[in-house]
Design a protein around this motif. Structure first.
Motif, PDB file in Angstrom:
ATOM      1  N   ALA A  94       2.220   2.488  -7.186  1.00 15.89           N
ATOM      2  CA  ALA A  94       2.449   3.439  -8.271  1.00 15.89           C
ATOM      3  C   ALA A  94       2.470   2.762  -9.636  1.00 15.89           C
ATOM      4  N   ALA A  95       2.897   1.494  -9.674  1.00 14.34           N
ATOM      5  CA  ALA A  95       2.999   0.780 -10.945  1.00 14.34           C
ATOM      6  C   ALA A  95       1.739  -0.004 -11.302  1.00 14.34           C
ATOM      7  N   ALA A  96       0.700   0.076 -10.475  1.00 12.43           N
ATOM      8  CA  ALA A  96      -0.494  -0.746 -10.680  1.00 12.43           C
ATOM      9  C   ALA A  96      -1.277  -0.321 -11.919  1.00 12.43           C
ATOM     10  N   THR A  97      -1.793  -1.311 -12.630  1.00 16.54           N
ATOM     11  CA  THR A  97      -2.714  -1.037 -13.722  1.00 16.54           C
ATOM     12  C   THR A  97      -4.075  -0.652 -13.129  1.00 16.54           C
ATOM     13  N   ARG A  98      -4.927  -0.098 -13.965  1.00 14.68           N
ATOM     14  CA  ARG A  98      -6.250   0.292 -13.488  1.00 14.68           C
ATOM     15  C   ARG A  98      -6.998  -0.917 -12.919  1.00 14.68           C
ATOM     16  N   ALA A  99      -6.838  -2.088 -13.578  1.00 16.48           N
ATOM     17  CA  ALA A  99      -7.556  -3.282 -13.132  1.00 16.48           C
ATOM     18  C   ALA A  99      -7.060  -3.773 -11.776  1.00 16.48           C
ATOM     19  N   HIS A 100      -5.774  -3.627 -11.510  1.00 20.61           N
ATOM     20  CA  HIS A 100      -5.180  -4.141 -10.272  1.00 20.61           C
ATOM     21  C   HIS A 100      -5.202  -3.109  -9.143  1.00 20.61           C
ATOM     22  N   ALA A 101      -5.376  -1.833  -9.482  1.00 24.58           N
ATOM     23  CA  ALA A 101      -5.274  -0.756  -8.490  1.00 24.58           C
ATOM     24  C   ALA A 101      -6.335  -0.873  -7.401  1.00 24.58           C
ATOM     25  N   THR A 102      -7.539  -1.283  -7.752  1.00 22.07           N
ATOM     26  CA  THR A 102      -8.610  -1.396  -6.753  1.00 22.07           C
ATOM     27  C   THR A 102      -8.276  -2.462  -5.718  1.00 22.07           C
ATOM     28  N   HIS A 103      -7.731  -3.591  -6.171  1.00 22.36           N
ATOM     29  CA  HIS A 103      -7.322  -4.654  -5.237  1.00 22.36           C
ATOM     30  C   HIS A 103      -6.215  -4.168  -4.313  1.00 22.36           C
ATOM     31  N   LEU A 104      -5.211  -3.491  -4.864  1.00 20.74           N
ATOM     32  CA  LEU A 104      -4.107  -3.003  -4.042  1.00 20.74           C
ATOM     33  C   LEU A 104      -4.560  -1.918  -3.068  1.00 20.74           C
ATOM     34  N   ALA A 105      -5.555  -1.147  -3.451  1.00 17.70           N
ATOM     35  CA  ALA A 105      -6.071  -0.126  -2.539  1.00 17.70           C
ATOM     36  C   ALA A 105      -6.644  -0.754  -1.276  1.00 17.70           C
ATOM     37  N   ARG A 106      -7.139  -1.990  -1.389  1.00 19.51           N
ATOM     38  CA  ARG A 106      -7.662  -2.691  -0.211  1.00 19.51           C
ATOM     39  C   ARG A 106      -6.551  -3.372   0.585  1.00 19.51           C
ATOM     40  N   THR A 107      -5.591  -3.976  -0.122  1.00 20.47           N
ATOM     41  CA  THR A 107      -4.548  -4.752   0.562  1.00 20.47           C
ATOM     42  C   THR A 107      -3.361  -3.907   0.992  1.00 20.47           C
ATOM     43  N   LEU A 108      -3.085  -2.827   0.262  1.00 21.10           N
ATOM     44  CA  LEU A 108      -1.985  -1.920   0.600  1.00 21.10           C
ATOM     45  C   LEU A 108      -2.509  -0.480   0.585  1.00 21.10           C
ATOM     46  N   PRO A 109      -3.376  -0.123   1.534  1.00 20.92           N
ATOM     47  CA  PRO A 109      -3.962   1.213   1.509  1.00 20.92           C
ATOM     48  C   PRO A 109      -2.907   2.313   1.636  1.00 20.92           C
ATOM     49  N   ALA A 110      -3.071   3.355   0.845  1.00 25.16           N
ATOM     50  CA  ALA A 110      -2.108   4.456   0.808  1.00 25.16           C
ATOM     51  C   ALA A 110      -2.532   5.584   1.734  1.00 25.16           C
ATOM     52  N   SER A 111      -1.546   6.325   2.190  1.00 30.92           N
ATOM     53  CA  SER A 111      -1.779   7.566   2.932  1.00 30.92           C
ATOM     54  C   SER A 111      -1.106   8.699   2.176  1.00 30.92           C
ATOM     55  N   TYR A 112      -1.645   9.895   2.346  1.00 30.81           N
ATOM     56  CA  TYR A 112      -1.071  11.064   1.684  1.00 30.81           C
ATOM     57  C   TYR A 112      -0.562  12.027   2.737  1.00 30.81           C
ATOM     58  N   ALA A 113       0.758  12.226   2.758  1.00 33.81           N
ATOM     59  CA  ALA A 113       1.398  13.130   3.716  1.00 33.81           C
ATOM     60  C   ALA A 113       1.627  14.463   3.014  1.00 33.81           C
ATOM     61  N   ALA A 114       0.709  15.407   3.220  1.00 31.49           N
ATOM     62  CA  ALA A 114       0.763  16.702   2.534  1.00 31.49           C
ATOM     63  C   ALA A 114       1.724  17.641   3.251  1.00 31.49           C
ATOM     64  N   PHE A 115       2.586  18.293   2.477  1.00 33.01           N
ATOM     65  CA  PHE A 115       3.511  19.240   3.103  1.00 33.01           C
ATOM     66  C   PHE A 115       3.430  20.646   2.526  1.00 33.01           C
ATOM     67  N   ASP A 116       2.535  20.878   1.582  1.00 28.55           N
ATOM     68  CA  ASP A 116       2.384  22.258   1.097  1.00 28.55           C
ATOM     69  C   ASP A 116       1.033  22.433   0.434  1.00 28.55           C
ATOM     70  N   LEU A 117       0.571  23.677   0.466  1.00 25.67           N
ATOM     71  CA  LEU A 117      -0.703  24.066  -0.140  1.00 25.67           C
ATOM     72  C   LEU A 117      -0.408  25.004  -1.293  1.00 25.67           C
ATOM     73  N   LEU A 118      -0.801  24.582  -2.503  1.00 22.27           N
ATOM     74  CA  LEU A 118      -0.518  25.388  -3.691  1.00 22.27           C
ATOM     75  C   LEU A 118      -1.713  26.213  -4.132  1.00 22.27           C
ATOM     76  N   ALA A 119      -2.917  25.735  -3.820  1.00 21.37           N
ATOM     77  CA  ALA A 119      -4.125  26.494  -4.145  1.00 21.37           C
ATOM     78  C   ALA A 119      -5.184  26.214  -3.085  1.00 21.37           C
ATOM     79  N   ASP A 120      -5.922  27.257  -2.729  1.00 17.57           N
ATOM     80  CA  ASP A 120      -6.962  27.177  -1.704  1.00 17.57           C
ATOM     81  C   ASP A 120      -8.250  27.754  -2.272  1.00 17.57           C
ATOM     82  N   ARG A 121      -9.213  26.848  -2.547  1.00 18.59           N
ATOM     83  CA  ARG A 121     -10.500  27.264  -3.128  1.00 18.59           C
ATOM     84  C   ARG A 121     -10.299  28.092  -4.397  1.00 18.59           C
ATOM     85  N   GLY A 122      -9.367  27.637  -5.224  1.00 21.67           N
ATOM     86  CA  GLY A 122      -9.099  28.285  -6.501  1.00 21.67           C
ATOM     87  C   GLY A 122      -8.077  29.400  -6.461  1.00 21.67           C
ATOM     88  N   GLU A 123      -7.698  29.851  -5.267  1.00 26.26           N
ATOM     89  CA  GLU A 123      -6.697  30.915  -5.132  1.00 26.26           C
ATOM     90  C   GLU A 123      -5.300  30.314  -5.213  1.00 26.26           C
TER      91      GLU A 123
END
Length: 293
Positions: free
Chosen positions: A94-123
């Motif tokens: 979360a604190a990564a700069t744009r330059a460092h974010a690409t490296h961290l994406a490889r070494t510390l890959p993130a997952s997204y745990a979705a728990f709600d849907l706020l819009a579906d195809r624009g609805e």
């Protein structure tokens, strides 16, 4: 199409699961809250504060381009390490700069745990019952798989309690409880959260604020001689403290979570004043005073 900044739905802390039917139970992941907006090839990621953090998570932004246009999700960013959630790794991401974010994406890959849907195809789906939002969320994410996934959910209270007891070792903080017929209400504590905690006795060695109605207590927990500052007292406990605490006999310093070192009014060693505290077993480790002994 709804867009950022968006106020997120919140949860009220409880000490037990609600009784009765009509409830949904989800494990509470120990990550960073993130709203995901996918509109064609334009993906935006919003933190709970409303700040856009898209550049910190290029791996999630890339994965989100698979979502249907006009999709908005609410969830937690987590990083898994050795079979459990690593919150310190999430903080690095979360604190990564744009330059460092690409490296961290490889070494510390993130997952997204979705728990709600706020819009579906624009609805805008926020006024729909949670049960319908959940069904749509699963339909959208199931064909995609990691790193975008829906959090587990059950309507079985017994199964939820099993999750509560067995999942802490993986970094799960507790449970979030929602009404099946409930709308998504941004900025409102319409959900419930049951977090893991440990209740025990502690010795009061001081207080902050005035003795008649102190703001917090300074405690020594069992097995640890270092004074710590409790979370703010409730109005009822502030009144009780005024009746229970003797006059101060000097000053001391202690560490308050989220604040740092603070000065407090120190109590005499005898007679000892004890309280029952509930200490969260999550990263915050906050001592919450329950009652005076």
């Amino acid at each position: 199409m709804i867009g950022p900044p968006l106020r997120v739905a919140l949860a009220e802390s409880v000490t037990a699961l609600p009784q009765g039917t009509g409830w949904a139970y989800e494990p509470k992941f120990d990550g960073h809250r993130l709203i995901l907006f996918a509109d064609g090839h334009r993906v935006r990621l919003q933190a709970r504060s409303g700040r856009l953090v898209t550049t910190a998570f290029p791996d999630l932004a890339e994965a989100a381009r698979q979502l249907p246009d006009g999709t908005v999700l609410d969830g937690e960013v987590v990083v898994w390490a050795d079979g459990r959630i690593d919150f310190s790794a999430v903080q690095q991401r979360a604190a990564a700069t744009r330059a460092h974010a690409t490296h961290l994406a490889r070494t510390l890959p993130a997952s997204y745990a979705a728990f709600d849907l706020l819009a579906d195809r624009g609805e805008d789906c926020r006024a729909l019952p949670y049960e319908e939002r959940r069904a749509r969320l699963v339909r959208i994410l199931e064909p995609l798989g990691p790193p975008l996934q829906a959090v587990p959910m059950t309507t079985d209270r017994d199964l939820a309690l099993t999750w509560y007891e067995t999942l802490p070792a993986t970094g799960i903080e507790g449970l979030v409880v929602k009404r099946l017929d409930g709308a998504y209400r941004g900025g409102t504590r319409a959900w419930l959260k049951l977090r893991h905690s440990d209740t025990r006795d502690a010795v009061v060695v001081g207080f902050t604020g005035g003795r008649a109605r102190p703001q917090a207590l300074v405690l020594v927990l069992p097995g640890d001689g270092t004074p710590v500052v409790s979370s703010p007292l409730t109005p009822a406990l502030r009144t009780a403290a005024g009746a229970a605490l003797p006059e101060a006999k000097g000053e001391g310093t202690a560490v308050a979570i989220g604040i740092g070192e603070v000065t407090y009014a120190a109590l005499p060693a005898a007679p000892p004043v004890t309280v029952e505290v509930r200490q969260n077993t999550t990263r915050h480790a906050t001592a919450v005073v329950v009652r005076f002994r």
